[in-house]
Write an enzyme that holds these catalytic residues in place. Structure first.
Site, short mmCIF file in Angstrom:
data_model
loop_
_atom_site.label_atom_id
_atom_site.label_comp_id
_atom_site.label_asym_id
_atom_site.label_seq_id
_atom_site.Cartn_x
_atom_site.Cartn_y
_atom_site.Cartn_z
N CYS A 23 0.84 -1.21 0.00
CA CYS A 23 0.00 0.00 0.00
C CYS A 23 0.87 1.25 0.00
O CYS A 23 1.89 1.32 0.68
CB CYS A 23 -0.92 -0.02 1.22
SG CYS A 23 -2.05 1.39 1.27
N CYS A 38 0.46 4.74 7.03
CA CYS A 38 -0.19 4.57 8.34
C CYS A 38 0.78 3.83 9.28
O CYS A 38 1.19 2.69 8.98
CB CYS A 38 -1.50 3.80 8.18
SG CYS A 38 -2.55 4.49 6.88
N CYS A 42 0.53 -0.01 10.31
CA CYS A 42 0.01 -1.02 9.38
C CYS A 42 1.07 -1.91 8.76
O CYS A 42 2.07 -1.44 8.20
CB CYS A 42 -0.79 -0.32 8.28
SG CYS A 42 -1.66 -1.50 7.21
N CYS A 92 -16.51 -9.29 5.49
CA CYS A 92 -15.87 -7.99 5.25
C CYS A 92 -14.58 -8.18 4.45
O CYS A 92 -13.67 -8.87 4.90
CB CYS A 92 -15.59 -7.33 6.59
SG CYS A 92 -14.78 -5.74 6.42
N CYS A 144 -19.52 -6.23 3.53
CA CYS A 144 -18.80 -5.03 3.93
C CYS A 144 -17.51 -5.01 3.14
O CYS A 144 -16.91 -6.07 2.92
CB CYS A 144 -18.51 -5.11 5.43
SG CYS A 144 -17.50 -3.73 6.04
N CYS A 191 -19.44 2.02 8.62
CA CYS A 191 -18.67 1.34 9.67
C CYS A 191 -17.42 2.18 9.87
O CYS A 191 -16.59 2.29 8.96
CB CYS A 191 -18.32 -0.08 9.20
SG CYS A 191 -17.21 -0.95 10.34
N ARG A 236 -17.94 -2.84 17.93
CA ARG A 236 -17.22 -4.10 17.70
C ARG A 236 -15.89 -4.16 18.44
O ARG A 236 -15.05 -3.28 18.30
CB ARG A 236 -16.97 -4.32 16.20
CG ARG A 236 -16.28 -5.66 15.91
CD ARG A 236 -16.18 -6.00 14.44
NE ARG A 236 -17.47 -5.93 13.82
CZ ARG A 236 -17.77 -5.13 12.79
NH1 ARG A 236 -16.86 -4.35 12.27
NH2 ARG A 236 -18.99 -5.11 12.30
N1 SAM Z 1 -6.69 0.47 3.19
C1 SAM Z 1 -7.98 0.59 3.74
C2 SAM Z 1 -8.06 1.63 4.82
O1 SAM Z 1 -7.05 2.07 5.32
O2 SAM Z 1 -9.19 1.99 5.15
C3 SAM Z 1 -8.53 -0.74 4.27
C4 SAM Z 1 -7.64 -1.65 5.05
S1 SAM Z 1 -6.97 -0.98 6.59
C5 SAM Z 1 -5.93 -2.29 7.07
C6 SAM Z 1 -8.40 -1.02 7.68
C7 SAM Z 1 -8.21 -0.63 9.12
O3 SAM Z 1 -7.51 -1.66 9.82
C8 SAM Z 1 -7.42 0.61 9.44
O4 SAM Z 1 -8.14 1.79 9.28
C9 SAM Z 1 -7.09 0.39 10.90
O5 SAM Z 1 -8.10 0.92 11.73
C10 SAM Z 1 -7.08 -1.12 11.04
N2 SAM Z 1 -5.72 -1.62 11.33
C11 SAM Z 1 -4.70 -1.72 10.45
N3 SAM Z 1 -3.59 -2.19 11.05
C12 SAM Z 1 -3.91 -2.39 12.34
C13 SAM Z 1 -3.17 -2.86 13.47
N4 SAM Z 1 -1.90 -3.20 13.36
N5 SAM Z 1 -3.79 -2.94 14.65
C14 SAM Z 1 -5.10 -2.59 14.76
N6 SAM Z 1 -5.85 -2.14 13.73
C15 SAM Z 1 -5.26 -2.03 12.53
C1 DTB Z 2 -11.31 -2.67 11.48
O1 DTB Z 2 -11.66 -1.70 12.16
N1 DTB Z 2 -10.40 -3.56 11.85
C2 DTB Z 2 -10.20 -4.54 10.82
C3 DTB Z 2 -11.22 -4.12 9.73
N2 DTB Z 2 -11.79 -2.94 10.28
C4 DTB Z 2 -10.79 -3.96 8.35
C5 DTB Z 2 -8.79 -4.68 10.41
C6 DTB Z 2 -7.89 -5.04 11.58
C7 DTB Z 2 -6.50 -5.28 11.05
C8 DTB Z 2 -5.59 -5.77 12.12
C9 DTB Z 2 -4.21 -5.98 11.63
C10 DTB Z 2 -4.09 -6.96 10.51
O2 DTB Z 2 -4.59 -8.10 10.60
O3 DTB Z 2 -3.44 -6.61 9.51
FE1 SF4 Z 3 -2.84 1.22 3.42
FE2 SF4 Z 3 -2.74 0.03 5.80
FE3 SF4 Z 3 -3.12 2.66 5.65
FE4 SF4 Z 3 -5.09 0.98 4.85
S1 SF4 Z 3 -4.28 1.21 6.93
S2 SF4 Z 3 -4.36 2.83 3.81
S3 SF4 Z 3 -3.85 -0.69 4.03
S4 SF4 Z 3 -1.27 1.53 4.98
#
Ligand code: SAM
Ligand code: DTB
Ligand code: SF4
Length: 329
Positions: free
Chosen positions: A69, A73, A76, A113, A144, A204, A276
């Site tokens: 990506c 963030c 992530c 989802c 979702c 959501c 959730r």
């Molecule tokens: N790229 C899209 C976005 O950012 O909306 C969808 C996927 S992103 C992984 C979805 C959500 O996962 C993020 O907004 C964040 O709240 C959650 N998330 C990502 N990494 C995480 C982590 N290490 N621990 C907890 N939540 C995480």
């Molecule tokens: C949300 O709030 N949490 C989910 C879903 N929406 C997409 C993602 C959690 C990701 C946790 C870290 C991972 O598995 O990469």
């Molecule tokens: Fe990309 Fe992860 Fe940020 Fe979603 S949360 S925009 S997957 S870097």
């Protein structure tokens, strides 16, 4: 004369629900400052006014496009900017997605989802996702997707495909957002949420706890969600899963009771939303999770995988439901 019972029980008055249903950061902070048991009691009361206690909704996640990506963030595993050891994967084929969806349904999930590691979907990528939504829906599951920021007309296309929910988190305190993410702004996220709402898709949106935000920052996150008009139908509260290689891998973990307080504040300020208990359950004891349900959480991610990290396995959750007398909806 003050009665004994007043002295005994009215130690700290709970804040009144603001009449215009708007929550200031200070209002949420006052909830956090309540004695823990009073806060949980209030959250239970609010919960039982709007939901049947003990009924928990279950959603299963699938990463349909993993890693690489463009965004930065700081939490992530999927950002291309950090070396997290994650293997990148192209967009999954529709049939493979359907296999996962059928398995999720067979295990008792009611919503599926699908998440993609995109800043936002390109037009050519959106088409197969629309197909996934249509086909998953035919299985009798709610749908979702979480695809990042949406461009003009994309929310409408998703709505036409029959999408039930779009996940797009605001993630952290407004004033802390740019410390965690620099490649897009909170306003960008809010603009996408407006598009989703305008297209008639359920919203959501939630956040992550434990990114190094202050408690006031956490109150700001909850207030911002609660003040949306209307608040999101579904509010995921994630506990940070620390990912080696990301900037936020080594921060100090929050007091688990503060996590429970955050769940309770979400329940009280968003009485009719599904709250959730999201990422982070793998590291929580069953007892801590039970406390989150007491605090008003009524939804979980169900199935052994979140997007790229582990979640408790379904059998373990099934046993937990039995031990706590929880039922699924
Ligand atoms: N790229 C899209 C976005 O950012 O909306 C969808 C996927 S992103 C992984 C979805 C959500 O996962 C993020 O907004 C964040 O709240 C959650 N998330 C990502 N990494 C995480 C982590 N290490 N621990 C907890 N939540 C995480
Ligand atoms: C949300 O709030 N949490 C989910 C879903 N929406 C997409 C993602 C959690 C990701 C946790 C870290 C991972 O598995 O990469
Ligand atoms: Fe990309 Fe992860 Fe940020 Fe979603 S949360 S925009 S997957 S870097």
């Amino acid at each position: 004369m003050t009665s004994t019972s007043t002295i005994k029980f009215a130690r700290k008055a709970a804040p009144a629900v603001p009449t215009d249903a708007k929550w200031s950061v200070a209002d949420v902070q006052t909830l956090f400052d309540m004695p823990f048991l009073d806060l949980l009691f209030r959250a239970q009361q609010v919960h039982r006014e709007h939901f049947k206690a003990g009924e928990i909704q279950r959603s299963t996640l699938l990463s349909i496009k993993t890693g690489g990506c463009s965004e930065d963030c700081g939490y992530c595993s999927q950002s291309a900017r950090y070396d997290t050891g994650l293997e990148r994967e192209q967009l999954m084929a529709v049939e493979e997605v359907l296999e996962h969806a059928r398995a999720a349904k067979a295990k008792g999930s009611s919503r599926f989802c699908m998440g993609a590691a995109w800043r936002g979907p390109k037009e050519k990528d959106l088409q197969p996702v629309l197909e996934m939504v249509r086909e998953v829906k035919k299985l009798g599951l709610e749908t979702c997707v979480t695809l990042g920021m949406l461009g003009q007309g994309q929310a409408e296309q998703l709505a036409d495909a029959g999408l039930d929910y779009y996940n797009h988190n605001i993630d952290t305190a407004p004033e802390y957002y740019s410390e965690v993410i620099t490649t897009h702004t909170l306003q960008d996220r809010l603009d996408t949420l407006d598009k989703v709402r305008d297209a008639g898709i359920n919203v959501c949106s939630g956040g992550i706890i434990g990114l190094g935000e202050t408690q006031t920052g956490r109150a700001g996150l909850i207030a911002q969600l609660a003040n949306m008009n209307p608040p999101p139908e579904s509010v995921p509260i994630n506990n940070l899963v620390q990912i080696p290689g990301t900037p936020l891998a080594d921060g100090s973990k929050i007091d688990p009771l503060d996590f429970v307080r955050t769940v309770a504040a979400a329940r009280i300020t968003m009485p009719t939303s599904f709250v959730r208990l999201s990422a982070g359950r793998q590291e929580m004891s069953d007892e801590l999770q039970a406390m989150c349900f007491m605090a008003g959480a009524n939804s979980i991610f169900y199935g052994e995988r979140l997007l790229t990290t582990d979640n408790p396995d379904a059998d373990h959750d099934q046993r937990l439901f039995e031990r706590l007398g929880l039922t699924s909806i």
